[in-house]
Design a protein around this motif. Structure first.
Motif, PDB file in Angstrom:
ATOM      1  N   GLY A  93      -4.868  -3.084  -5.996  1.00  0.00           N
ATOM      2  CA  GLY A  93      -6.036  -3.112  -6.866  1.00  0.00           C
ATOM      3  C   GLY A  93      -5.746  -3.631  -8.276  1.00  0.00           C
ATOM      4  O   GLY A  93      -6.561  -3.447  -9.178  1.00  0.00           O
ATOM      5  N   PHE A  94      -4.579  -4.253  -8.464  1.00  0.00           N
ATOM      6  CA  PHE A  94      -4.250  -4.811  -9.786  1.00  0.00           C
ATOM      7  C   PHE A  94      -5.109  -6.053 -10.034  1.00  0.00           C
ATOM      8  O   PHE A  94      -5.390  -6.825  -9.105  1.00  0.00           O
ATOM      9  CB  PHE A  94      -2.783  -5.265  -9.852  1.00  0.00           C
ATOM     10  CG  PHE A  94      -1.768  -4.153  -9.952  1.00  0.00           C
ATOM     11  CD1 PHE A  94      -2.078  -2.855  -9.557  1.00  0.00           C
ATOM     12  CD2 PHE A  94      -0.477  -4.423 -10.420  1.00  0.00           C
ATOM     13  CE1 PHE A  94      -1.121  -1.835  -9.644  1.00  0.00           C
ATOM     14  CE2 PHE A  94       0.477  -3.419 -10.505  1.00  0.00           C
ATOM     15  CZ  PHE A  94       0.152  -2.129 -10.115  1.00  0.00           C
ATOM     16  N   GLN A 132       0.815  -1.202   0.000  1.00  0.00           N
ATOM     17  CA  GLN A 132       0.000   0.000   0.000  1.00  0.00           C
ATOM     18  C   GLN A 132       0.853   1.258   0.000  1.00  0.00           C
ATOM     19  O   GLN A 132       1.740   1.414   0.833  1.00  0.00           O
ATOM     20  CB  GLN A 132      -0.880  -0.028   1.245  1.00  0.00           C
ATOM     21  CG  GLN A 132      -2.119   0.804   1.098  1.00  0.00           C
ATOM     22  CD  GLN A 132      -2.909   0.843   2.384  1.00  0.00           C
ATOM     23  OE1 GLN A 132      -2.387   0.579   3.462  1.00  0.00           O
ATOM     24  NE2 GLN A 132      -4.164   1.176   2.282  1.00  0.00           N
ATOM     25  N   GLY A 133       0.578   2.141  -0.946  1.00  0.00           N
ATOM     26  CA  GLY A 133       1.257   3.440  -0.977  1.00  0.00           C
ATOM     27  C   GLY A 133       2.670   3.409  -1.545  1.00  0.00           C
ATOM     28  O   GLY A 133       3.264   4.453  -1.752  1.00  0.00           O
ATOM     29  N   ILE A 190       7.749   0.146   3.496  1.00  0.00           N
ATOM     30  CA  ILE A 190       6.354  -0.073   3.896  1.00  0.00           C
ATOM     31  C   ILE A 190       5.845   1.116   4.722  1.00  0.00           C
ATOM     32  O   ILE A 190       4.729   1.593   4.534  1.00  0.00           O
ATOM     33  CB  ILE A 190       6.213  -1.401   4.670  1.00  0.00           C
ATOM     34  CG1 ILE A 190       6.479  -2.568   3.727  1.00  0.00           C
ATOM     35  CG2 ILE A 190       4.822  -1.528   5.289  1.00  0.00           C
ATOM     36  CD1 ILE A 190       6.689  -3.913   4.415  1.00  0.00           C
ATOM     37  N   VAL A 191       6.702   1.612   5.610  1.00  0.00           N
ATOM     38  CA  VAL A 191       6.292   2.748   6.439  1.00  0.00           C
ATOM     39  C   VAL A 191       6.046   3.978   5.568  1.00  0.00           C
ATOM     40  O   VAL A 191       5.046   4.688   5.728  1.00  0.00           O
ATOM     41  CB  VAL A 191       7.354   3.051   7.518  1.00  0.00           C
ATOM     42  CG1 VAL A 191       7.066   4.373   8.211  1.00  0.00           C
ATOM     43  CG2 VAL A 191       7.400   1.925   8.541  1.00  0.00           C
ATOM     44  N   LEU A 192       6.946   4.229   4.631  1.00  0.00           N
ATOM     45  CA  LEU A 192       6.766   5.398   3.768  1.00  0.00           C
ATOM     46  C   LEU A 192       5.537   5.233   2.875  1.00  0.00           C
ATOM     47  O   LEU A 192       4.842   6.197   2.585  1.00  0.00           O
ATOM     48  CB  LEU A 192       8.030   5.665   2.941  1.00  0.00           C
ATOM     49  CG  LEU A 192       9.229   6.100   3.784  1.00  0.00           C
ATOM     50  CD1 LEU A 192      10.496   6.152   2.957  1.00  0.00           C
ATOM     51  CD2 LEU A 192       8.987   7.452   4.450  1.00  0.00           C
ATOM     52  N   GLY A 193       5.265   4.002   2.485  1.00  0.00           N
ATOM     53  CA  GLY A 193       4.041   3.736   1.729  1.00  0.00           C
ATOM     54  C   GLY A 193       2.807   4.040   2.562  1.00  0.00           C
ATOM     55  O   GLY A 193       1.844   4.645   2.088  1.00  0.00           O
TER      56      GLY A 193
END
Lengths: 250, 471
Positions: free
Chosen positions: A145-146, A94-95, B436-439
């Motif tokens: 979401g792929f 995520q992100g 992961i943290v930055l994400g």
């Protein structure tokens, strides 16, 4: 120097349950091995153990690269020595933008790459287009979401950028319809046969992807052991008769 | 020349001296503890007007009468073991070599330029940046903007200062606001005239005649009608302070259709308690944005508040807090929708690792009569290991049927599968965790001023690596 991966009588367990019961296998860079087997035979476990997934415990035997034991080496060290794994169900990050992820992992392998940030974007985009991949995915979170097909393409994109010396390709054909399968197989073929050639251990349940890829050797794994190896005709025979006949022979 | 100026003159004459004069003159200032004579001395040294001296004394009485908060993190403070005023010269005299090694190391890892390091460590009292920022300062002044340290503002604009000092934050607000009232020193004073838009963020670096950032700063920002200002306070480099308690007060006045963005990033060293009060009053059509990055300190209690008093006013609260190594970050936001059609958005991202505790406390209140208000609260927590914790206490008080209030909360851990996946690409475990943290922070990073988001990135990577950070 070409890389050789060797598994010597490898045993592994998870939560006290033995999954790998003595695997011996030798894969040289440039060779294409297919590993077939029914569900639950331990194929995915094997791929993860080779890459150093800490959730599995090695209980016997070892893993060697060019004769040097790597059984206790951390995952990232294995990757840096030229091993790569494409995941059957790659996890979402995520992100973490796919592009950022690609750049970070690329620079691990090619720290002296002279490309500027902008040049790298162009390079990645051209690679993505070769895979018929939607380039807007690059600015999304990794696998976030792929669709199933997009995830597989993203795996191959990573492989084509990193250019590992030996790749373990775990069920890249799962969850794909016939058209998507053909496209993914073609991209995979272009990637693994580009020079310098990779060594490949391709794990699959079905023969159907193999007809696009023509492996050199086909292994059959049942219940944590490789019980038969042969040429491509073995895959065809499995396609026709299933796995039962092998069990019966043994 | 009043007494305060005399002292300053003496200090100026002894730039390279060993501050014998100041010590001899005010020996008891260097003692620990808080009482009437300490407060009076602070006022006297500063050469303050009589009303301020009386104000300080009244604040001291309130401080003494107020109990400690009976909620939140365990606060074990011996108020008699704290020094409440540090002469600027005394701070300046500290040597770079006297700093704890981990702080010096962190500066180096962060790549803080040498000049800044010296300033941050207190080994010089002022950043040598006058040349660079002189033009910017001139531009501000031509537009009637005031940007001073609060002590100077009190001297030069006494009436303006008095009008806004301890108004939105009443001195009896809490034990710690009263403490600030009694011993405040330093902080920023910003006044932006009507319709003046300041396109560059004001940073503490730009402030001239700066006194050493104290531990009890009082900052006041006044944005007149239709004006805009962005103020950035603090920095990501760890601040090493002489005493262990930091208790600031920030008051922001956002007039009609004005817009204020207040960004604060703190990375206090690990022995500091950071207990501050920040509040904004937002008038019709005005907008207040709070952005805070809370990385250091032993315990932080900080809950910026927005009082939306005019129709159509809005507030955005965005906070990132990171608690590592058994520190405690008690952060939150408070928005009170006093007027109709006001809106608020609260986003909190917290990360706890290596025994750290993060807490989010949110309060949104929409009283009866404040029609058609909108509020969204989102608090996400990431917990990096088994020893670390997060607690979330959202509290919505909605007395108006026309309100739209939404709340989302997530708490997650870093999955083994995520780590394995990233490491299988050749990245180390630390790099994988940072990634992961930055994400996790990605959707708020774009709200943070660019220069900070880069530093923040680097700092988070350091914190996650075992060797990292001091905070």
């Amino acid at each position: 120097m070409a890389l050789t991966l060797e598994l010597r009588d490898l045993h592994a367990e998870i939560e006290g349950k033995e999954i790998l019961k003595g695997i011996t296998l030798r894969i040289e860079q440039g060779q294409f091995h297919a590993l077939m087997g029914p569900n639950g035979s331990g194929k995915t476990t094997l791929s993860r153990v080779i890459m150093g997934d800490r959730r599995y415990k090695i209980t016997g035997g070892g893993i060697f690269l060019n004769g040097e034991e790597i059984t206790n080496l951390p995952t990232y060290e294995r990757a840096r020595r030229g091993l790569f794994l494409t995941f059957q169900n790659p996890v979402e990050l995520q992100g973490v933008k796919l592009f950022t992820f690609l750049r970070s992992s690329y620079l691990v392998h090619y720290p002296n790459d002279g490309r500027s940030f902008q040049e790298f974007i162009t390079y990645v985009q051209s690679k993505a287009r070769l895979l018929n991949m939607d380039t807007t995915l690059l600015s999304r979170g990794v696998n976030e979401g792929f669709s199933g097909g997009e995830r597989k393409k993203a795996e191959i994109l990573q492989m084509s950028l990193i250019k590992p010396r030996i790749a373990i390709v775990d069920e890249i054909d799962s969850g794909l319809d016939v058209d998507a399968l053909e496209a993914v197989a073609k991209s995979l073929k272009d990637t693994i046969y580009s020079e310098p050639r990779m060594g490949v251990l391709l794990i699959t349940h079905y023969q159907r992807i193999l007809k696009y890829l023509s492996p050199d050797i086909v292994h059959v794994m049942i219940d944590g052991k490789i019980i038969m190896s042969g040429d491509y005709s073995l895959a065809l025979k499995i396609e026709e008769k299933g796995y039962e006949w092998i069990r019966e022979i043994k | 020349m009043d007494k305060g100026d005399k002292i300053k003159g003496l200090i100026a004459e002894n730039v390279n001296g060993d501050n014998i004069i100041t010590r001899a003159r005010y020996p008891h200032i260097f003692e620990e503890g808080l009482n009437k004579s300490v407060v009076e001395e602070i006022s006297e040294i500063k050469g303050e007007p009589e009303w301020m001296r009386r104000f300080r004394l009244r604040a001291l009485e309130i401080f003494n009468s107020k109990p400690m908060p009976n909620w939140g993190p365990p606060l074990d403070i011996d108020f008699n073991k704290i020094r409440y005023y540090i002469l600027p010269d005394e701070v300046k005299a500290r040597k770079w070599e006297d700093l704890p090694e981990e702080i010096r190391e962190t500066y180096e890892k962060l790549g803080v330029p040498e000049m800044e390091r010296k300033y941050l460590s207190g080994s010089v009292a002022q950043l040598d940046s006058e040349g660079v920022y002189a033009n910017i300062k001139k531009k501000f002044e031509e537009k009637g903007v005031i940007f001073l340290d609060s002590d100077s503002a009190l001297k030069r604009y006494p009436d303006l200062f008095k009008e806004y000092f301890f108004k939105i934050v009443p001195v009896m607000d809490s034990k710690f606001s009263a403490l600030n009232g009694a011993v405040w020193s330093g902080g920023s004073f910003i006044y932006v005239p009507e319709n003046v838009q300041i396109d560059l963020p004001l940073m503490t670096y730009f402030r001239m005649n700066m006194q050493q950032e104290g531990q009890f700063e009082h900052t006041i920002i006044i944005a007149e009608k239709g004006s805009y200002v962005s103020y950035i306070e603090g920095c990501t480099a760890p601040i090493y302070n002489v005493t262990s308690l930091h208790s600031a007060v920030v008051e922001v006045y956002v007039k009609e259709n004005a817009h204020v963005k207040f960004t604060t990033v703190q990375n206090w060293s690990r022995d500091i308690l950071n207990l501050s009060t920040e509040r904004a009053r937002v008038e019709r059509g005005g907008r207040m944005e709070w952005v805070s990055g809370s990385l250091g300190s032993k315990i932080t209690m900080l809950y910026p508040s927005s009082y939306l008093v005019g129709e159509g006013a809005s507030a955005s609260h965005l906070s990132i807090s990171l608690a590592s190594d058994f520190t405690w970050k008690d952060n939150g936001s408070k928005v009170i929708h006093f007027a109709p059609r006001t809106s608020s958005k609260i986003i909190s991202k917290s990360i706890s690792l290596r025994g750290g505790t993060t807490v989010f406390r949110g309060l949104v209140r929409i009283p009866k009569g404040s029609v058609d208000c909108v509020s969204h609260v989102q608090c996400d927590a990431l917990i990096l290991d088994e020893n670390s914790r997060n607690f979330t206490f959202p509290h919505n008080e909605v007395y108006e049927e026309t309100a739209t209030v939404t709340h989302e909360a997530t708490a997650g851990k870093i999955g083994d599968e995520q780590l394995f996946y990233i490491m299988s690409r050749g990245l180390t475990e630390d790099d994988a965790r940072s990634m992961i943290v930055l994400g996790f922070l990605d959707d708020v990073m774009k709200e943070i001023p660019l220069e900070f988001s880069i530093e923040l990135n680097r700092l988070i990577k350091l914190k996650i690596a075992e060797m990292g950070g001091t905070g």
